[in-house]
Design a protein around this motif. Structure first.
Motif, PDB file in Angstrom:
ATOM      1  N   VAL A  35       0.829  -1.199   0.000  1.00 43.82           N
ATOM      2  CA  VAL A  35       0.000   0.000   0.000  1.00 43.82           C
ATOM      3  C   VAL A  35       0.867   1.254   0.000  1.00 43.82           C
ATOM      4  O   VAL A  35       0.570   2.232  -0.681  1.00 43.82           O
ATOM      5  CB  VAL A  35      -0.919  -0.031   1.227  1.00 43.82           C
ATOM      6  CG1 VAL A  35      -1.722   1.213   1.309  1.00 43.82           C
ATOM      7  CG2 VAL A  35      -1.833  -1.209   1.147  1.00 43.82           C
ATOM      8  N   ALA A  36       1.970   1.188   0.750  1.00 41.87           N
ATOM      9  CA  ALA A  36       2.868   2.344   0.799  1.00 41.87           C
ATOM     10  C   ALA A  36       3.429   2.631  -0.581  1.00 41.87           C
ATOM     11  O   ALA A  36       3.595   3.786  -0.980  1.00 41.87           O
ATOM     12  CB  ALA A  36       4.002   2.071   1.788  1.00 41.87           C
ATOM     13  N   LYS A  37       3.685   1.564  -1.306  1.00 39.71           N
ATOM     14  CA  LYS A  37       4.226   1.740  -2.658  1.00 39.71           C
ATOM     15  C   LYS A  37       3.208   2.469  -3.551  1.00 39.71           C
ATOM     16  O   LYS A  37       3.548   3.392  -4.287  1.00 39.71           O
ATOM     17  CB  LYS A  37       4.503   0.367  -3.257  1.00 39.71           C
ATOM     18  CG  LYS A  37       5.638   0.393  -4.187  1.00 39.71           C
ATOM     19  CD  LYS A  37       6.017  -1.014  -4.586  1.00 39.71           C
ATOM     20  CE  LYS A  37       7.395  -0.970  -5.161  1.00 39.71           C
ATOM     21  NZ  LYS A  37       7.958  -2.232  -5.419  1.00 39.71           N
ATOM     22  N   ILE A  38       1.970   2.038  -3.462  1.00 35.39           N
ATOM     23  CA  ILE A  38       0.922   2.671  -4.265  1.00 35.39           C
ATOM     24  C   ILE A  38       0.806   4.144  -3.910  1.00 35.39           C
ATOM     25  O   ILE A  38       0.715   5.009  -4.777  1.00 35.39           O
ATOM     26  CB  ILE A  38      -0.432   1.957  -4.037  1.00 35.39           C
ATOM     27  CG1 ILE A  38      -0.360   0.540  -4.560  1.00 35.39           C
ATOM     28  CG2 ILE A  38      -1.548   2.711  -4.724  1.00 35.39           C
ATOM     29  CD1 ILE A  38      -1.606  -0.261  -4.273  1.00 35.39           C
ATOM     30  N   ILE A  39       0.834   4.412  -2.600  1.00 34.58           N
ATOM     31  CA  ILE A  39       0.698   5.811  -2.160  1.00 34.58           C
ATOM     32  C   ILE A  39       1.869   6.635  -2.654  1.00 34.58           C
ATOM     33  O   ILE A  39       1.704   7.771  -3.091  1.00 34.58           O
ATOM     34  CB  ILE A  39       0.596   5.876  -0.627  1.00 34.58           C
ATOM     35  CG1 ILE A  39      -0.788   5.435  -0.199  1.00 34.58           C
ATOM     36  CG2 ILE A  39       0.913   7.237  -0.126  1.00 34.58           C
ATOM     37  CD1 ILE A  39      -1.789   6.527  -0.056  1.00 34.58           C
ATOM     38  N   GLU A  40       3.056   6.042  -2.607  1.00 38.54           N
ATOM     39  CA  GLU A  40       4.214   6.806  -3.057  1.00 38.54           C
ATOM     40  C   GLU A  40       4.049   7.191  -4.524  1.00 38.54           C
ATOM     41  O   GLU A  40       4.356   8.308  -4.933  1.00 38.54           O
ATOM     42  CB  GLU A  40       5.493   5.996  -2.872  1.00 38.54           C
ATOM     43  CG  GLU A  40       6.702   6.904  -2.935  1.00 38.54           C
ATOM     44  CD  GLU A  40       8.014   6.164  -2.866  1.00 38.54           C
ATOM     45  OE1 GLU A  40       7.988   4.936  -2.766  1.00 38.54           O
ATOM     46  OE2 GLU A  40       9.034   6.832  -2.930  1.00 38.54           O
ATOM     47  N   MET A  54       1.261   7.592  -6.077  1.00 43.98           N
ATOM     48  CA  MET A  54       0.225   8.618  -6.191  1.00 43.98           C
ATOM     49  C   MET A  54       0.787   9.986  -5.851  1.00 43.98           C
ATOM     50  O   MET A  54       0.521  10.978  -6.540  1.00 43.98           O
ATOM     51  CB  MET A  54      -0.919   8.316  -5.238  1.00 43.98           C
ATOM     52  CG  MET A  54      -1.765   7.163  -5.663  1.00 43.98           C
ATOM     53  SD  MET A  54      -2.757   6.596  -4.311  1.00 43.98           S
ATOM     54  CE  MET A  54      -3.980   7.839  -4.282  1.00 43.98           C
ATOM     55  N   VAL A  55       1.563  10.025  -4.762  1.00 43.15           N
ATOM     56  CA  VAL A  55       2.122  11.307  -4.323  1.00 43.15           C
ATOM     57  C   VAL A  55       3.055  11.857  -5.396  1.00 43.15           C
ATOM     58  O   VAL A  55       3.029  13.050  -5.721  1.00 43.15           O
ATOM     59  CB  VAL A  55       2.856  11.109  -2.980  1.00 43.15           C
ATOM     60  CG1 VAL A  55       3.680  12.308  -2.659  1.00 43.15           C
ATOM     61  CG2 VAL A  55       1.863  10.876  -1.879  1.00 43.15           C
ATOM     62  N   THR A  56       3.859  10.955  -5.962  1.00 45.19           N
ATOM     63  CA  THR A  56       4.770  11.379  -7.026  1.00 45.19           C
ATOM     64  C   THR A  56       3.994  11.873  -8.232  1.00 45.19           C
ATOM     65  O   THR A  56       4.354  12.874  -8.853  1.00 45.19           O
ATOM     66  CB  THR A  56       5.662  10.200  -7.454  1.00 45.19           C
ATOM     67  OG1 THR A  56       6.174   9.577  -6.305  1.00 45.19           O
ATOM     68  CG2 THR A  56       6.784  10.672  -8.333  1.00 45.19           C
ATOM     69  N   GLN A  57       2.941  11.158  -8.533  1.00 43.21           N
ATOM     70  CA  GLN A  57       2.152  11.568  -9.690  1.00 43.21           C
ATOM     71  C   GLN A  57       1.586  12.969  -9.487  1.00 43.21           C
ATOM     72  O   GLN A  57       1.532  13.769 -10.398  1.00 43.21           O
ATOM     73  CB  GLN A  57       1.014  10.581  -9.908  1.00 43.21           C
ATOM     74  CG  GLN A  57       0.289  10.834 -11.199  1.00 43.21           C
ATOM     75  CD  GLN A  57      -0.934   9.954 -11.334  1.00 43.21           C
ATOM     76  OE1 GLN A  57      -1.294   9.218 -10.434  1.00 43.21           O
ATOM     77  NE2 GLN A  57      -1.584  10.047 -12.462  1.00 43.21           N
ATOM     78  N   THR A 101      11.009   9.095  -8.399  1.00 45.50           N
ATOM     79  CA  THR A 101      11.842   9.573  -7.297  1.00 45.50           C
ATOM     80  C   THR A 101      12.686   8.489  -6.678  1.00 45.50           C
ATOM     81  O   THR A 101      13.706   8.769  -6.076  1.00 45.50           O
ATOM     82  CB  THR A 101      10.966  10.167  -6.190  1.00 45.50           C
ATOM     83  OG1 THR A 101       9.968   9.202  -5.864  1.00 45.50           O
ATOM     84  CG2 THR A 101      10.306  11.439  -6.655  1.00 45.50           C
ATOM     85  N   PHE A 102      12.228   7.250  -6.812  1.00 45.61           N
ATOM     86  CA  PHE A 102      12.970   6.199  -6.130  1.00 45.61           C
ATOM     87  C   PHE A 102      12.896   4.927  -6.948  1.00 45.61           C
ATOM     88  O   PHE A 102      11.856   4.586  -7.467  1.00 45.61           O
ATOM     89  CB  PHE A 102      12.361   5.974  -4.738  1.00 45.61           C
ATOM     90  CG  PHE A 102      13.288   5.297  -3.801  1.00 45.61           C
ATOM     91  CD1 PHE A 102      13.148   3.957  -3.508  1.00 45.61           C
ATOM     92  CD2 PHE A 102      14.332   5.991  -3.216  1.00 45.61           C
ATOM     93  CE1 PHE A 102      14.015   3.319  -2.651  1.00 45.61           C
ATOM     94  CE2 PHE A 102      15.205   5.372  -2.358  1.00 45.61           C
ATOM     95  CZ  PHE A 102      15.044   4.036  -2.069  1.00 45.61           C
TER      96      PHE A 102
END
Lengths: 96, 617
Positions: free
Chosen positions: B209-214, B216-219, B301-302
């Motif tokens: 889930v953290a990966k998905i959120i990351e 989204m935030v990057t997007q 970003t990562f």
């Protein structure tokens, strides 16, 4: 373990991110970067909304599942990503 | 006179009738009393006539207001009025008095005290009161059974989930039955571990889930880039004649890779947004560690995967079908295979000095189709002059290891690049440090099929065309890019780019489009169909002093990635002019598919074979 921590740290340090909250299956926040009252408020409300959204998606097709939920408001954007047991909430100000 | 007057309606009776005697009896019966009163009897459940009816008729009732002076009422009145009682009325009074003590006591308390007269001869009063048991309240409360609120919904998906869970359990039971009984203890140990994991409020479960959120935030942050990537088409291309531009999109960089150069780039064929970056150093003096990074366009970003290596990565290749297998060649001559599905920073297989690694840096690795035993194999070329085929062989005991198979006799001088033909499996090209290109075949390991004197300096890259089976391209640090027909010994096209060319790549969508990167930080894009002599786009994409080292086209999207010697990877979008399809004639339908591309190229080549046209240097 460390990888997840790092990912969460990166998210928190990302441009425009106001706060992150991790909520468990009962709606209790287990990890947060915001103050207590705001956290509890966000956790309670978003938990219910996510359950409802998930229920909607799955009712239409049980093999489908909710990946994430994005609520864009005037001031900022709330992103919720549900898991089997957890819920990750991130509040970001995208125009910053 | 008093005469008797007969009333007109008087009865006329005869004499006999007049003399008749009528007997009248007087009774005490009340003539008005009802004679047939009926009462309901509950015993017999029916109405019954009352036997005797009351015959009393009351004519007059008058209530009197005289009291007998000995009656209670009278005495009360007297007490109220204060008239003392008579002493003679003792005996009778006491009995009444005793009976009436209670209501009298009330009167006594209200008015004057009425003395109680006692029997003076024989009287004894004895009062007794029993012990009133003290009232004690005794309560007992049991612990209420623990209550929990339970609420559930019975949706379609809850039912579906329950079925899936049930199925999983059944499968587990089947698996357990297959396990031998001697391994029971091991299982128990494992079970304990599992239980402990489930109990803790583990943060690791949030990983996905953290990966998905990351992402989204990057997007959100890079929203405009994402929009550009998807939708932007440079409208000014219409006015620009034939030239095109490159629009910079995301820039990928990693902290730990800052001092390293990008030495290899490869797109993943299955997941078109994933690409691999190999980092190392081309400098002989600056050799250190290397890195292997995997980036996704969804998160600039990562990196998705990070592998640190002991020695610099020089080349890499992702398997076409099994996109989790990555073959890597190192500066110290080793080759390794990484399996992205496995956890862990180490490669799955690694060649060692014992298993016959190269003695010089490995410049190119390429996966091949699985051999007849369904073993994976790949080729590598190195400056030590060897082209080696490595096979993953299952050894007795279950583990896999690499085994090497020398392909070319070592009179080949330092190979620097390698490419296999897209359609013809056994045909491949090797570029050397001296500037020659050798065409070889897997079946003839001792001899070259052909040698081309290509460049004055080392051949940095050779690439077969994706569509046309005869065309390949080479580039070198001698500033040139040459296009060849493998049946002709001299190049078909030559382009001078004014700076050392690091890498060239054919486009996957057109047989006549290719791109090259040079050390002055420029990307040159050519379309031979439009312009045979010049690039249709020459653009500097990085800062002045940065050298571009590699370039790759994305198989699906119109973007390219370029790597430079600072460890950055920049992604650029190709403007529409660079992706032109040939214009269809009016009324004619445009045939699609690779044959068109081949035909395009063939047309160009045929023009050049005629003696009049001379390729410009």
């Amino acid at each position: 373990m460390a990888e997840v921590e790092e990912t969460l740290k990166r998210i928190q340090a990302h441009k425009g991110v106001i706060g992150t909250i991790v909520v468990n299956a009962e709606g209790i926040p287990i990890r947060t970067t915001l103050d207590s009252s705001t956290t509890v408020q966000y956790a309670g409300l978003l938990h219910q909304l996510t359950m409802k959204a998930r229920s909607t998606v799955r009712d239409i097709d049980p093999q489908n599942d909710l990946t994430f939920l994005r609520i864009r408001s005037k001031k900022h954007e709330i992103m919720v990503a549900p898991d089997k047991e957890y819920l990750l909430i991130v509040i970001q100000n995208p125009s910053e | 006179g008093k005469t008797m007057v007969k009333p007109p309606d008087q009865l006329d009776l005869s004499e006999a009738e007049l003399k008749e005697e009528f007997t009248r009896i007087l009774t005490a019966n009340n003539p008005h009393a009802p004679q047939n009163i009926v009462r309901y009897s509950f015993k017999e459940r029916s109405y019954k006539q009352i036997s005797s009816v009351d015959q009393l008729a009351i004519h007059f009732v008058l209530e009197g207001n005289l009291l007998h002076k000995d009656s209670d009422e009278a005495r009360r009145q007297r007490a109220r009025d204060g008239i003392p009682e008579d002493g003679a009325e003792d005996a009778g009074d006491t009995e009444e008095g005793a009976g009436e003590e209670r209501p009298d006591s009330l009167e006594i308390s209200l008015g004057k005290k009425e003395r109680k007269l006692t029997n003076q001869f024989n009287f004894s009063e004895r009062a007794s009161q029993t012990m009133n048991n003290p009232m004690r309240e005794r309560e007992c409360q049991t612990e209420p059974p623990p209550r929990g609120k339970f609420s559930a919904t019975a949706n379609q998906w809850e039912i579906y989930d329950a079925y899936v869970e049930e199925r999983r359990k059944q499968e587990k039971v089947k698996e357990k039955q297959k396990v031998l009984s001697s391994k029971k203890e091991e299982d128990k140990g494992k079970k304990k571990l599992q239980l402990v994991e489930n109990q803790s409020d583990d943060i690791t479960k949030v990983a996905k889930v953290a990966k998905i959120i990351e992402r989204m935030v990057t997007q959100n942050t890079f929203d405009d880039i994402a929009q550009d990537f998807k939708y932007f088409e440079d409208a000014s291309d219409e006015f620009r004649d034939q030239e095109g531009t490159l629009l910079p999109l995301w820039k990928f960089q990693h902290d730990k890779a800052k001092r390293l150069s990008v030495t290899a780039l490869c797109w993943n064929q299955k997941y078109k947004d994933l690409f691999a970056v190999g980092l190392g150093s081309y400098e002989f003096t600056r050799q250190g560690q290397g890195m292997l990074l995997f980036y996704s366009l969804k998160n600039a970003t990562f990196p998705e995967y990070i592998f640190s290596t002991m020695s610099g990565v020089m080349c890499l290749d992702i398997h076409k079908q099994l996109s989790y297998l990555v073959a890597v060649g190192f500066y110290d001559g080793c080759v390794a295979i990484y399996n992205l599905k496995e956890q862990g920073p180490q490669p799955v297989y690694r060649s060692t000095a014992r298993s016959g690694k190269h003695t010089d840096p490995v410049w190119q690795v390429k996966w091949q189709k699985d051999d007849t035993d369904n073993n994976h194999n790949f080729f590598s070329v190195s400056s030590d002059g060897r082209v080696v085929s490595w096979t993953l062989v299952k050894v007795l005991g279950g583990t896999l290891r690499l085994s090497l198979d020398l392909y070319l006799k070592p009179f080949l001088s330092c190979g620097t690049s390698l490419d296999f033909h897209k359609q013809i499996d056994y045909l491949f090209l090797v570029g050397t440090e001296e500037g020659k290109i050798h065409k070889c075949s897997k079946s003839y390991s001792s001899q070259f099929l052909e040698t081309y004197v290509a460049h004055n300096m080392a051949v940095d890259a050779v690439k077969w065309n994706h569509f046309h089976p005869k065309v390949f391209m080479s580039c070198s640090s001698d500033w040139t890019v040459k296009i060849w027909d493998h049946t002709i010994k001299s190049p078909v096209f030559t382009f001078d780019l004014n700076a050392a060319v690091g890498d060239v790549a054919w486009s996957p969508y057109s047989a006549t489009v290719f791109a090259a990167v040079t050390t002055d930080g420029k990307v040159h894009v050519f379309d031979l169909h439009i312009n045979k002599y010049e690039a249709i786009c020459q653009q500097a994409v990085v800062a002045k002093k940065t050298k571009l080292t590699h370039i790759e086209f994305n198989p699906a999207y119109p973007i390219i990635i370029v790597g430079d010697d600072r460890g950055y990877v920049t992604s650029l979008k190709l403007s529409p002019n660079l992706r032109k399809k040939p214009k269809e004639k009016k009324g004619q339908e445009l045939p699609k598919g690779p044959e068109v591309e081949v035909a395009k190229m063939e047309k160009l080549l045929s023009l050049l074979r005629e003696p009049e046209t001379v390729p410009q240097d």
